[in-house]
Design a protein around this motif. Structure first.
Motif, short mmCIF file in Angstrom:
data_model
loop_
_atom_site.label_atom_id
_atom_site.label_comp_id
_atom_site.label_asym_id
_atom_site.label_seq_id
_atom_site.Cartn_x
_atom_site.Cartn_y
_atom_site.Cartn_z
N VAL A 369 -29.77 -46.34 32.70
CA VAL A 369 -29.53 -45.66 31.44
C VAL A 369 -29.71 -46.69 30.33
O VAL A 369 -28.89 -47.57 30.15
N ARG A 370 -30.81 -46.59 29.61
CA ARG A 370 -31.16 -47.60 28.61
C ARG A 370 -30.68 -47.22 27.21
O ARG A 370 -30.50 -48.09 26.36
N GLN A 371 -30.52 -45.93 26.97
CA GLN A 371 -30.06 -45.50 25.66
C GLN A 371 -29.39 -44.14 25.78
O GLN A 371 -29.70 -43.35 26.67
N ALA A 372 -28.47 -43.89 24.87
CA ALA A 372 -27.73 -42.63 24.86
C ALA A 372 -28.61 -41.50 24.35
O ALA A 372 -29.65 -41.71 23.73
N ALA A 373 -28.17 -40.27 24.62
CA ALA A 373 -28.88 -39.09 24.13
C ALA A 373 -28.93 -39.11 22.60
O ALA A 373 -27.95 -39.42 21.94
N PRO A 374 -30.07 -38.77 22.02
CA PRO A 374 -30.25 -38.93 20.57
C PRO A 374 -29.71 -37.76 19.76
O PRO A 374 -29.58 -36.64 20.24
N HIS A 375 -29.41 -38.04 18.50
CA HIS A 375 -29.18 -36.98 17.54
C HIS A 375 -30.51 -36.28 17.25
O HIS A 375 -31.58 -36.85 17.48
N LEU A 376 -30.44 -35.07 16.74
CA LEU A 376 -31.65 -34.31 16.44
C LEU A 376 -32.52 -35.04 15.41
O LEU A 376 -32.06 -35.38 14.32
N GLY A 377 -33.75 -35.31 15.81
CA GLY A 377 -34.71 -35.94 14.91
C GLY A 377 -34.45 -37.40 14.61
O GLY A 377 -35.09 -37.97 13.72
N GLU A 378 -33.56 -38.02 15.36
CA GLU A 378 -33.15 -39.40 15.05
C GLU A 378 -34.31 -40.38 15.09
O GLU A 378 -34.32 -41.39 14.39
N ASP A 379 -35.30 -40.09 15.90
CA ASP A 379 -36.40 -41.04 16.10
C ASP A 379 -37.69 -40.58 15.46
O ASP A 379 -38.74 -41.18 15.70
N THR A 380 -37.63 -39.51 14.67
CA THR A 380 -38.86 -38.95 14.10
C THR A 380 -39.65 -39.99 13.31
O THR A 380 -40.85 -40.19 13.53
N GLU A 381 -38.98 -40.67 12.39
CA GLU A 381 -39.71 -41.62 11.54
C GLU A 381 -40.28 -42.77 12.35
O GLU A 381 -41.44 -43.17 12.16
N ALA A 382 -39.49 -43.31 13.28
CA ALA A 382 -39.97 -44.44 14.08
C ALA A 382 -41.20 -44.05 14.89
O ALA A 382 -42.17 -44.82 14.98
N VAL A 383 -41.17 -42.86 15.50
CA VAL A 383 -42.30 -42.43 16.33
C VAL A 383 -43.53 -42.17 15.47
O VAL A 383 -44.66 -42.53 15.83
N LEU A 384 -43.33 -41.56 14.30
CA LEU A 384 -44.48 -41.33 13.42
C LEU A 384 -45.05 -42.63 12.88
O LEU A 384 -46.26 -42.75 12.66
N ARG A 385 -44.20 -43.60 12.66
CA ARG A 385 -44.71 -44.92 12.24
C ARG A 385 -45.57 -45.52 13.35
O ARG A 385 -46.57 -46.20 13.07
N GLU A 386 -45.19 -45.26 14.61
CA GLU A 386 -46.00 -45.74 15.73
C GLU A 386 -47.38 -45.08 15.73
O GLU A 386 -48.36 -45.64 16.24
N LEU A 387 -47.45 -43.86 15.17
CA LEU A 387 -48.74 -43.18 15.05
C LEU A 387 -49.55 -43.70 13.87
O LEU A 387 -50.70 -43.27 13.67
N GLY A 388 -48.95 -44.59 13.08
CA GLY A 388 -49.66 -45.15 11.94
C GLY A 388 -49.33 -44.52 10.61
O GLY A 388 -49.96 -44.83 9.59
N ARG A 389 -48.34 -43.60 10.58
CA ARG A 389 -47.97 -42.97 9.32
C ARG A 389 -47.19 -43.96 8.46
O ARG A 389 -46.30 -44.67 8.94
N SER A 390 -47.48 -43.96 7.18
CA SER A 390 -46.77 -44.83 6.23
C SER A 390 -45.44 -44.18 5.86
O SER A 390 -45.26 -42.97 6.04
N PRO A 391 -44.49 -44.96 5.30
CA PRO A 391 -43.24 -44.36 4.84
C PRO A 391 -43.46 -43.22 3.85
O PRO A 391 -42.75 -42.22 3.88
N ALA A 392 -44.46 -43.36 2.98
CA ALA A 392 -44.73 -42.31 2.00
C ALA A 392 -45.23 -41.04 2.69
O ALA A 392 -44.86 -39.91 2.32
N GLU A 393 -46.07 -41.21 3.70
CA GLU A 393 -46.58 -40.04 4.43
C GLU A 393 -45.45 -39.34 5.19
O GLU A 393 -45.39 -38.10 5.23
N VAL A 394 -44.56 -40.12 5.79
CA VAL A 394 -43.42 -39.54 6.49
C VAL A 394 -42.53 -38.78 5.51
O VAL A 394 -42.08 -37.65 5.79
N ALA A 395 -42.30 -39.35 4.36
CA ALA A 395 -41.47 -38.69 3.34
C ALA A 395 -42.12 -37.38 2.89
O ALA A 395 -41.42 -36.38 2.67
N ALA A 396 -43.44 -37.36 2.77
CA ALA A 396 -44.13 -36.14 2.36
C ALA A 396 -44.01 -35.06 3.41
O ALA A 396 -43.81 -33.87 3.09
N LEU A 397 -44.13 -35.44 4.67
CA LEU A 397 -43.96 -34.47 5.76
C LEU A 397 -42.54 -33.89 5.76
O LEU A 397 -42.34 -32.69 5.98
N ARG A 398 -41.59 -34.75 5.51
CA ARG A 398 -40.19 -34.30 5.47
C ARG A 398 -39.96 -33.36 4.29
O ARG A 398 -39.27 -32.34 4.42
#
Length: 404
Positions: A369-398
């Protein structure tokens, strides 16, 4: 164990594999949980409003089901609105970088989102797609809705669970969903081996009722050969004797004395050497013919003793015997602790909860068990950054409500 959203490094056998989970409740998520326990990086896509309904199932602690802490450990939560084309495009980007996609929607749902396997594999030819549904992706029933309980009924299991002449009962857990999940994991591991040799991915089609049917032992061949329809038998195992539950002074025990030499030891231990020496009871077929007499002899002995006394005496005689465990029995059992089958897990909300350990146990590359169960959407920004999305692009999607 860490409580942040960043997993500790994986050393499990599936380290390096990326899994996208697009499912909810039990069947798909349990399969992905198993892969995550064994080291895979699991990205769970959830709807922004409410997330996976399992978050609210059964007993709730600080707004979240404690079941969620087991089912979604070792996962990252990404909240994307898949009802919108742009959300579907985001999901396709995630799948394009994945090794495995797990889904348990009704057949046709992925196709409606433009995510049929032909489209996905065109840009990711090594993709392995696990599809779990009530009746499978083909056949006359494919479009019918199906839950695990329906699969248990159609697979033949529910007819056998219960006392003769009474309404069948369920086994107490969603066994149909879990069996389908485990069959799906077997399919994934086989497909990974094929991909290792060829580079080619494939689709794994698991139907709930077929997973149940696959473990129904001699049910169909007995009907085929003899026209025999197996019926419910309560706590007994028809055709195998003795194997039953027996009443004690303060509870019940299960005794499996159906091996020939074990039966002789059992009869000697209960003071029935006459039965131990009877030629007609020397083999299983003879014991089945006299099962009522054998069961009566065992219970006449157990009813005079406590559960603990029966366990001690039959353990000494090397006869398989066990108490019927409750959750309390499991939590207090030293063998569970010694085998690390009860783990202490820290939730994201600061609670401590005991959860089941990792199965199976590998000697060189054990799961964790490497990490606890996540809150809803807790990793959305980190995963999208891995896709190459900029902070501004993530904010626009949100801002447009596509992600949370």
């Amino acid at each position: 164990m860490p409580s942040s959203s960043t997993p500790t490094p994986s050393t499990g056998p599936l380290q390096g594999l990326k899994v996208v989970e697009m499912g909810q409740l039990i069947a798909g998520p349990f399969a992905a949980k198993t892969l995550g326990d064994l080291g895979a990086d699991v990205i769970k896509i959830e709807p922004p409003e409410g997330g996976d309904p399992l978050r609210q199932w059964r007993l709730i602690q600080d707004g979240t089901s404690v079941w969620w802490q087991v089912q979604s450990r070792n996962k990252r939560s990404v909240a994307i609105d898949l009802r919108q084309p742009e959300g579907q495009a985001l999901a396709r980007e995630l799948v394009d970088q994945a090794d495995i996609l797990v889904e348990n929607f009704r057949p046709g749902t992925l196709e409606g989102w433009g995510m049929d396997y032909a489209t996905l594999s065109a840009t990711n030819p090594g993709l392995i797609l696990l599809r779990i549904s009530g009746y499978g992706q083909t056949g006359p029933y494919r479009d019918k809705p199906g839950f695990g309980v329906i699969g248990e009924a159609m697979g033949g299991l529910r007819h056998l669970t219960g006392e003769p002449g009474r309404v069948p009962v369920r086994c107490g857990v969603s066994i149909g969903d879990t069996l389908a999940s485990l069959h799906g994991v077997i399919g994934i591991l086989a497909a990974l081996n094929h991909r290792h040799a060829t580079g080619q991915g494939q689709v794994i089609d698991v139907a709930l009722h077929e997973a149940v049917f696959n473990v129904m032992e001699s049910l169909l061949p007995e009907y085929s050969a003899f026209g025999a329809v197996r019926e419910p038998a309560g706590s007994a195992l028809p055709g195998i004797a003795p194997s039953n539950a027996y009443r004690c002074r303060d509870g019940q025990v299960l005794v499996a004395g159906n091996g020939d030499s074990i039966f002789r030891r059992l009869m000697t231990a209960i003071g029935r050497t006459d039965l131990a020496e009877r030629p007609d009871l020397a083999t299983n077929s003879g014991r089945v013919a006299s099962v009522a007499e054998v069961d009566a002899a065992i219970e006449a002995w157990t009813q005079q003793r406590t559960v603990s006394e029966v366990l001690e005496l039959l353990d000494e005689a090397k006869v398989p015997v066990g108490r019927i465990y409750t959750a309390r029995d499991i939590a207090e059992d030293p063998h569970y602790r010694a085998r690390e089958m009860i783990l202490t897990q820290h939730t994201r909300d600061g609670h401590v909860v005991e959860v089941p350990g990792i199965v199976p146990k590998l000697s060189l590359t054990p799961g964790a068990v490497r990490q606890a169960a996540p809150h809803l959407g807790e990793d959305t920004e980190a995963v999208l950054r891995e896709l190459g999305r900029s902070p501004a692009e993530v904010a626009a999607l949100r801002a447009r409500g596509l992600i949370r």
